[in-house]
Design an enzyme around this catalytic site. Structure first.
Site, PDB file in Angstrom:
ATOM      1  N   GLU A 158     -38.788 -20.859   6.464  1.00 18.36           N
ATOM      2  CA  GLU A 158     -39.011 -21.597   7.718  1.00 18.36           C
ATOM      3  C   GLU A 158     -40.249 -22.487   7.687  1.00 18.36           C
ATOM      4  O   GLU A 158     -40.500 -23.225   8.634  1.00 18.36           O
ATOM      5  CB  GLU A 158     -39.119 -20.590   8.867  1.00 18.36           C
ATOM      6  CG  GLU A 158     -37.810 -19.847   9.072  1.00 18.36           C
ATOM      7  CD  GLU A 158     -37.918 -18.730  10.085  1.00 18.36           C
ATOM      8  OE1 GLU A 158     -39.015 -18.133  10.186  1.00 18.36           O
ATOM      9  OE2 GLU A 158     -36.922 -18.441  10.751  1.00 18.36           O
TER      10      GLU A 158
ATOM     11  N   LYS B 287     -42.072 -19.481   2.465  1.00 20.24           N
ATOM     12  CA  LYS B 287     -42.327 -18.248   3.202  1.00 20.24           C
ATOM     13  C   LYS B 287     -41.527 -17.078   2.636  1.00 20.24           C
ATOM     14  O   LYS B 287     -42.036 -15.981   2.468  1.00 20.24           O
ATOM     15  CB  LYS B 287     -41.911 -18.475   4.654  1.00 20.24           C
ATOM     16  CG  LYS B 287     -42.039 -17.264   5.545  1.00 20.24           C
ATOM     17  CD  LYS B 287     -41.546 -17.613   6.939  1.00 20.24           C
ATOM     18  CE  LYS B 287     -41.730 -16.490   7.923  1.00 20.24           C
ATOM     19  NZ  LYS B 287     -41.195 -16.837   9.239  1.00 20.24           N
ATOM     20  N   GLN B 288     -40.253 -17.317   2.380  1.00 22.73           N
ATOM     21  CA  GLN B 288     -39.379 -16.199   2.004  1.00 22.73           C
ATOM     22  C   GLN B 288     -38.244 -16.697   1.137  1.00 22.73           C
ATOM     23  O   GLN B 288     -38.022 -17.913   1.019  1.00 22.73           O
ATOM     24  CB  GLN B 288     -38.824 -15.534   3.255  1.00 22.73           C
ATOM     25  CG  GLN B 288     -37.915 -16.421   4.090  1.00 22.73           C
ATOM     26  CD  GLN B 288     -37.635 -15.840   5.477  1.00 22.73           C
ATOM     27  OE1 GLN B 288     -38.464 -15.918   6.366  1.00 22.73           O
ATOM     28  NE2 GLN B 288     -36.461 -15.260   5.644  1.00 22.73           N
TER      29      GLN B 288
ATOM     30  N   ASP C 266     -30.684 -11.456  10.617  1.00 22.88           N
ATOM     31  CA  ASP C 266     -31.023 -10.170  10.021  1.00 22.88           C
ATOM     32  C   ASP C 266     -29.844  -9.198  10.154  1.00 22.88           C
ATOM     33  O   ASP C 266     -29.581  -8.380   9.282  1.00 22.88           O
ATOM     34  CB  ASP C 266     -32.243  -9.543  10.722  1.00 22.88           C
ATOM     35  CG  ASP C 266     -33.443 -10.467  10.825  1.00 22.88           C
ATOM     36  OD1 ASP C 266     -33.248 -11.691  10.910  1.00 22.88           O
ATOM     37  OD2 ASP C 266     -34.583  -9.964  10.860  1.00 22.88           O
TER      38      ASP C 266
HETATM   39  O1  IFM Z   1     -34.782 -13.789  10.908  1.00 21.35           O
HETATM   40  C1  IFM Z   1     -36.123 -13.736  10.530  1.00 21.35           C
HETATM   41  C2  IFM Z   1     -36.505 -15.031   9.888  1.00 21.35           C
HETATM   42  O2  IFM Z   1     -35.743 -15.265   8.732  1.00 21.35           O
HETATM   43  C3  IFM Z   1     -37.960 -15.017   9.530  1.00 21.35           C
HETATM   44  N1  IFM Z   1     -38.778 -14.782  10.679  1.00 21.35           N
HETATM   45  C4  IFM Z   1     -38.446 -13.512  11.343  1.00 21.35           C
HETATM   46  C5  IFM Z   1     -36.984 -13.448  11.733  1.00 21.35           C
HETATM   47  C6  IFM Z   1     -36.667 -12.094  12.361  1.00 21.35           C
HETATM   48  O3  IFM Z   1     -36.812 -11.069  11.419  1.00 21.35           O
END
Ligand code: IFM
Length: 721
Positions: free
Chosen positions: A463, A574-575, A322
């Protein structure tokens, strides 16, 4: 609408944890959760310290919360005046984003309490609170304030052997269990009324008790000055904390506040994004920039920012990717010294990354997925607790999320390209890039039959799908890292000896040749109709909607990923993953390809991480999906106003503020809507203004020069300041 403030009326205990995030005050050294002065543990009050970690027994290491030193409890005629106990006649809480001030106005009936407090930007050890009490009934008023080590912790306790002192300042000195770090707090008060004064001392607190017979119509003012120091800051933290609190009292609340506000004015002069056309957007941007700016390590030259900032102990107070991908962009363009500090943290923790690579049998630098002090890996092998069995679930973030090293190399290169400043590379940055590239060399799986370099058994940004092969994002960041290592030759063209000395020191000659071969051989992802396959075999997974997968949950807190997670056998992610790659490397992909991937992946993305919407918004701007970009922008920028987001991963609380979204909001406004980009070291804009906005202005710094970016319906320009 006042776009510089967030106000909330009423109080519910069930919302107290979220309010703690919404109304956070912080200064990079510590964060004071936005709970009321009289809050108890049910409300999650905390003063969370940056870069001070501790482990209690076999629990997770997490940041240490300082002794509580700003609490104030009132009672009238023996009846406690506490929001959690009794509905007040009225209550308003507010955060002033411009100057980082928390205010409350609570009408308890017999007493109306108005307070304003801040965590000083001018003196990073100082917290101050001024309370005004308007008395509505005659009676016996009692005020308790002091210092206590009976505090809320997620995996504590962390403070032991507390010794308390009484004098002009109350003092507390305790030590952490694991490393014996001394944590000190001191507290002074100033009041404009006479009161009978006494002290109470127990094993875990020292309390000043003020008693006074009050009369209806009176107004009393009490200021509390508290300071927190640790032995990591220097010797005798107790004496330092004491003298800081006494000095603050000598200067007075107004003088301390003025100094604090002056720093915030400077921060806004350097970073404020002004938008016209939509007040909710303006407020959300102020909120986002406030939350990211207030946790920046202004007091340290080599420190990064935890994923939940300083809003508590969630995510173990650890530093994730992040920092480089979501916090770094705003800072590098507005306050490059902070971007430098984030990257210096990585340079100084290279030792931890070298050790982690070695632990797994690799060479080079494999950075911690969840980095704590000194680069120590905070990520455990069991990062999720199953909601059904209550057993820890084996997760592989620590072992397999190898893109982290490339993310760091990416930011180091961007720092050089945006600031034109090579000194960071000379002072260790080049070494980091070379060691990260070496890690990818050593981690590579070579297919002799295909003559290609592959990355098997990894986890990409999404993830939910663990232990996959050839994740497109990972392969691309590994390639870029290797190319960045090779690029150093060009960057150090005028002083080749400097680079040669670094390479010699790292015994790099053989690897240099390998980098050339490997970077050219990394396998390209499979593409179908212009859509990049996220990893080998992804297209063969069940293709269903996010809602279908959600519908399969037996418990809303169930973890979607891992071996038994509901998403693992499906294409639901997820993202942003492929989309994150397209956003980070815009120069490598055509608009048509971006559009095809966006249309494919967006409906299959849960956006279960606060890191997701921003990447989709950035790419949406590029392909003219401005309505979607706007919606994703508002979602990103409002996250810490609304106070939601995911709060549970299995049985683990992951709530807090969302610095990645805060940084993401700046990225969407600046890089997306204004289309800010660098071409040959010169900033340019290519506006994509959504219909909701008429005007966008923000300052940037590039190559030591300051500019104002101005974008309107008529177009965009960048003018020197
Ligand atoms: O770094 C992230 C990850 O990509 C997704 N889970 C939360 C982490 C912390 O924000």
């Amino acid at each position: 609408m006042d776009t510089w403030r967030l106000k909330k009326e009423g109080f519910e205990l069930s919302e107290a944890a979220r309010d703690g995030n919404r109304f956070l005050c912080a200064n990079g050294y510590m964060g004071l959760r936005g709970t009321v002065e009289e809050a108890d543990k049910r409300e999650f009050p905390a003063i969370t310290l940056a870069n001070v970690y501790d482990r209690y027994r076999d629990r997770w290491r997490e940041p240490v919360n300082a002794p509580s030193c700003l609490f104030v409890r009132l009672s009238m005629n023996g009846r406690a005046l506490r929001l959690a106990e009794k509905q007040p006649k009225g209550h308003i809480a507010e955060i002033d984003y411009r100057h980082g001030i928390y205010r409350r106005d609570t009408d308890f009936g017999p007493v109306r309490l108005r307070s304003e407090r801040f965590v000083s930007m001018a003196q990073h050890h100082l917290l101050a609170d001024r309370l005004r009490l308007d008395i509505a009934e005659d009676g016996e008023l009692e005020i308790l304030t002091g210092i206590s080590t009976d505090i809320w912790d997620i995996n504590g306790p962390h403070l032991f052997g507390a010794a308390f002192t009484k004098g002009e300042a109350l003092g507390c000195l305790a030590v952490t269990g694991e490393k014996g770090i001394s944590v000190a707090a001191a507290q002074c008060i100033q009041k404009d009324f006479d009161a009978e004064e006494a002290f109470r001392q127990k094993d875990d607190c020292v309390i000043r008790v003020l008693r006074r017979r009050v009369k209806r119509g009176e107004t009393l003012t009490l200021s509390v000055f508290a300071a927190v120091c640790t032995s990591l800051d220097g010797e005798a933290p107790d004496r330092t904390a004491e003298s800081i609190s006494i000095e603050a009292k000598r200067q007075g609340f107004d003088a301390c506040l003025t100094a604090h506000k002056a720093v915030w004015e400077d921060i806004w002069a350097r970073s404020e994004v002004t938008v016209e056309g939509d007040d909710a957007a303006a407020q959300a941007l102020h909120a986002s920039q406030y939350h990211l700016n207030c946790i920046a390590p202004r007091h340290a030259h080599a420190l990064s920012i935890p994923a939940r900032g300083l809003s508590g102990q969630t995510y173990k107070g650890a530093i994730f990717w992040d920092s480089e991908m979501f916090f770094f962009p705003m800072f590098v363009y507005t306050q490059p010294e902070i971007a430098r500090s984030l990257l210096r943290y990585r340079i100084e923790t290279l030792g931890g990354a070298l050790a982690k690579a070695k632990e797994y049998g690799y060479r080079g630098a494999y950075y911690a997925w969840e980095s704590q002090e000194g680069g120590a890996e905070g990520c455990t092998n069991f990062n999720v607790v199953d909601v059904f069995t209550h057993r820890p679930v084996r997760t592989y973030f620590r072992d397999k999320q190898i893109h982290i090293s490339g993310d760091i190399a990416y930011a180091l290169r961007k720092y050089y390209e945006i600031t034109g400043d090579r000194s960071l590379l000379e002072e260790g940055g080049a070494r980091v890039i070379l060691e990260c590239a070496r890690f990818y060399l050593s981690r590579a799986n070579c297919r002799l039959d295909a003559e290609s370099v592959e990355y098997a058994d990894v986890i990409g940004p999404d993830e939910y799908h663990e232990r996959v092969s050839n994740n497109a994002f990972t392969n691309q960041i590994a390639r870029y890292c290797m190319l960045s290592a090779l690029k150093l030759e060009e960057i150090f063209r005028d002083t080749p000896d400097v680079l040669r000395a670094i390479r010699d020191e790292l015994k790099y000659e053989n690897d240099w040749e390998l980098l050339k071969k490997a970077s050219a051989a990394i396998r390209e992802p499979v593409k179908r109709d212009g859509v990049t396959e996220q990893f080998d075999g992804y297209f063969g997974l069940e293709d269903c909607s996010v809602e279908t997968v959600r519908g399969r949950l037996a418990d809303p807190r169930e973890y979607w990923g891992g071996d038994h997670g509901v998403a693992g056998t499906t294409q639901v992610i997820k993202q942003a993953d492929v989309i994150a790659m397209l956003a980070l490397f815009p120069e490598l992909y055509e608009d048509g390809e971006v559009a095809a991937n966006w249309a494919y992946y967006e409906p299959r993305t849960e956006h279960g991480s606060s890191l997701s919407a921003c990447m989709y918004a950035l790419t949406a701007c590029r392909i003219g999906r401005l309505n979607e970009a706007w919606e994703l922008f508002m979602r990103t920028a409002s996250i810490d106003i609304l106070g939601g987001g995911k709060e549970w991963a299995g049985e683990i609380y992951i709530g807090g503020t969302h610095p990645a979204s805060n940084g993401g909001a700046w990225m969407i406004a600046a890089l997306g809507f204004a289309g800010l980009t660098m071409r040959n070291g010169i900033p340019e804009v290519h506006p994509n203004l959504p219909a909701q906005l008429t005007h966008l202005r923000f300052p940037i710094t590039s190559a030591g020069k300051r500019y104002m970016v101005d974008v309107s319906r008529e177009g965009g320009r960048i003018e020197p300041l």
